[in-house]
Design an enzyme around this catalytic site. Structure first.
Site, PDB file in Angstrom:
ATOM      1  N   ASP A 102      -0.707   3.186   2.260  1.00  0.00           N
ATOM      2  CA  ASP A 102      -0.929   2.845   0.457  1.00  0.00           C
ATOM      3  C   ASP A 102      -1.072   4.614   0.325  1.00  0.00           C
ATOM      4  O   ASP A 102      -1.320   5.290   1.032  1.00  0.00           O
ATOM      5  CB  ASP A 102      -2.613   2.308   0.304  1.00  0.00           C
ATOM      6  N   ILE A 103      -0.313   5.448  -0.661  1.00  0.00           N
ATOM      7  CA  ILE A 103       0.062   6.556  -0.785  1.00  0.00           C
ATOM      8  C   ILE A 103      -1.105   7.245  -1.893  1.00  0.00           C
ATOM      9  O   ILE A 103      -1.903   8.052  -1.603  1.00  0.00           O
ATOM     10  CB  ILE A 103       1.364   6.587  -2.347  1.00  0.00           C
ATOM     11  N   ASN A 140       6.236   4.974 -15.652  1.00  0.00           N
ATOM     12  CA  ASN A 140       7.487   4.576 -16.615  1.00  0.00           C
ATOM     13  C   ASN A 140       7.231   5.391 -17.880  1.00  0.00           C
ATOM     14  O   ASN A 140       6.447   6.162 -17.684  1.00  0.00           O
ATOM     15  CB  ASN A 140       7.141   3.093 -17.307  1.00  0.00           C
ATOM     16  N   GLY A 173       1.862  -2.312 -10.167  1.00  0.00           N
ATOM     17  CA  GLY A 173       2.656  -1.753  -8.904  1.00  0.00           C
ATOM     18  C   GLY A 173       1.443  -0.203  -8.386  1.00  0.00           C
ATOM     19  O   GLY A 173       0.794  -0.330  -8.072  1.00  0.00           O
ATOM     20  N   VAL A 174       2.315   0.486  -8.461  1.00  0.00           N
ATOM     21  CA  VAL A 174       1.692   1.852  -7.697  1.00  0.00           C
ATOM     22  C   VAL A 174       1.095   2.676  -8.639  1.00  0.00           C
ATOM     23  O   VAL A 174       0.290   3.445  -7.799  1.00  0.00           O
ATOM     24  CB  VAL A 174       2.965   2.957  -6.465  1.00  0.00           C
ATOM     25  N   ASP A 175       1.929   2.832  -9.829  1.00  0.00           N
ATOM     26  CA  ASP A 175       1.563   3.369 -10.717  1.00  0.00           C
ATOM     27  C   ASP A 175      -0.319   3.386 -11.223  1.00  0.00           C
ATOM     28  O   ASP A 175      -0.658   3.666 -11.010  1.00  0.00           O
ATOM     29  CB  ASP A 175       2.418   2.867 -11.943  1.00  0.00           C
ATOM     30  N   SER A 227      11.573   3.384  -8.265  1.00  0.00           N
ATOM     31  CA  SER A 227      12.067   1.881  -8.773  1.00  0.00           C
ATOM     32  C   SER A 227      12.407   1.186  -8.127  1.00  0.00           C
ATOM     33  O   SER A 227      12.727  -0.295  -8.485  1.00  0.00           O
ATOM     34  CB  SER A 227      13.609   2.514  -8.893  1.00  0.00           C
ATOM     35  N   GLY A 267      10.205  -1.205  -6.916  1.00  0.00           N
ATOM     36  CA  GLY A 267       9.539  -2.447  -6.922  1.00  0.00           C
ATOM     37  C   GLY A 267       9.577  -3.267  -8.326  1.00  0.00           C
ATOM     38  O   GLY A 267      11.011  -4.163  -8.657  1.00  0.00           O
ATOM     39  N   TYR A 318      10.656  -2.289 -10.994  1.00  0.00           N
ATOM     40  CA  TYR A 318      11.962  -1.938 -11.420  1.00  0.00           C
ATOM     41  C   TYR A 318      13.984  -2.243 -10.952  1.00  0.00           C
ATOM     42  O   TYR A 318      14.811  -2.050 -11.656  1.00  0.00           O
ATOM     43  CB  TYR A 318      12.882  -0.356 -11.755  1.00  0.00           C
TER      44      TYR A 318
END
Ligand code: ADP
Length: 203
Positions: A38-39, A52, A60-62, A147, A149, A151
């Site tokens: 996990d980042i 985005n 997602g990660v965002d 990108s 995920g 995207y």
């Protein structure tokens, strides 16, 4: 074999580290490391967010990064970058509650078959993120698979294009000591690992 300008990238060992299985290669004075995880829990100078273009947050990660950082991250992002961030570019903020100094928000391309400039835009997202890291004295940087995920960039191509650009950058710039790819799933870790193994032969 250590790195000197123009020399091949030397693949070191596949390592079993505290956080699980990891792999790394050395590019001149920098290490490129793959870990599964996990980042948001990484202790590095900067983590990169796959944002985005409105910098509006999302899933997602965002979403994970904004949840872990707390509301200060979105407040700063909105205040400093109300116009958002074009695809392939990057912006930088502080990091709220995260265990890093900065969050670099970059916008990868949405995959649309591969003939709409996606590879160049993805590479540009990595390159501009790394340049911002250098500009802010960040020596260790963690990336997700940008990108790959929502995207929908095919994971094998994402691995190839991401690692290609990061190693190209590190061959020309010795200001970064570690680039860590933090891969969330077995599939992503496997795809990046297969590409990294090949670098021994092709770089
Ligand atoms: P994009 O819109 O750029 O495709 P996503 O967030 O949908 O961004 O996905 C990018 C990658 O990040 C995917 O491989 C996804 O599995 C991964 N991911 C999601 N959450 C995390 C996390 N907490 N840490 C690291 N990677 C994550």
């Amino acid at each position: 074999m250590t790195s000197v300008w123009g020399e091949r990238v030397a693949t070191e060992l596949a390592l079993r580290e505290e956080e699980g299985i990891a792999m790394r290669i050395q590019v001149r004075s920098a290490t490129v490391r793959l870990v599964q995880g996990d980042i948001t829990t990484q202790s590095v100078d900067a983590i990169v967010n796959a944002a985005n273009s409105q910098l509006a947050g999302g899933g997602g990660v965002d979403g994970a990064i904004h949840r872990a950082a707390g509301p200060a991250l979105m407040e700063e992002t909105k205040r400093r970058y109300p116009e958002g961030c074009p695809t392939g570019q990057a912006v930088i903020t502080e990091s709220g509650n995260l265990d890093c100094r900065h969050v670099i928000h970059t916008v990868g391309p949405i995959w649309d078959g591969g003939l709409e400039g996606e590879p160049e835009l993805l590479k540009s997202a990595y390159r501009n993120s790394l340049q911002l890291a250098v500009d802010h004295n960040c020596q260790s940087v963690a990336f997700p698979a940008i990108s790959a995920g929502v995207y929908a960039y095919p994971i094998d191509l994402a691995a190839e294009h991401s690692l290609e650009e990061v190693t190209n950058f590190l061959r020309e710039c010795e200001d970064i000591g570690e680039v860590r790819f933090v891969l969330f799933s077995d599939g992503a870790f496997g795809a990046f690992g297969r590409v990294l193994e090949r670098f021994e032969e092709i770089v």
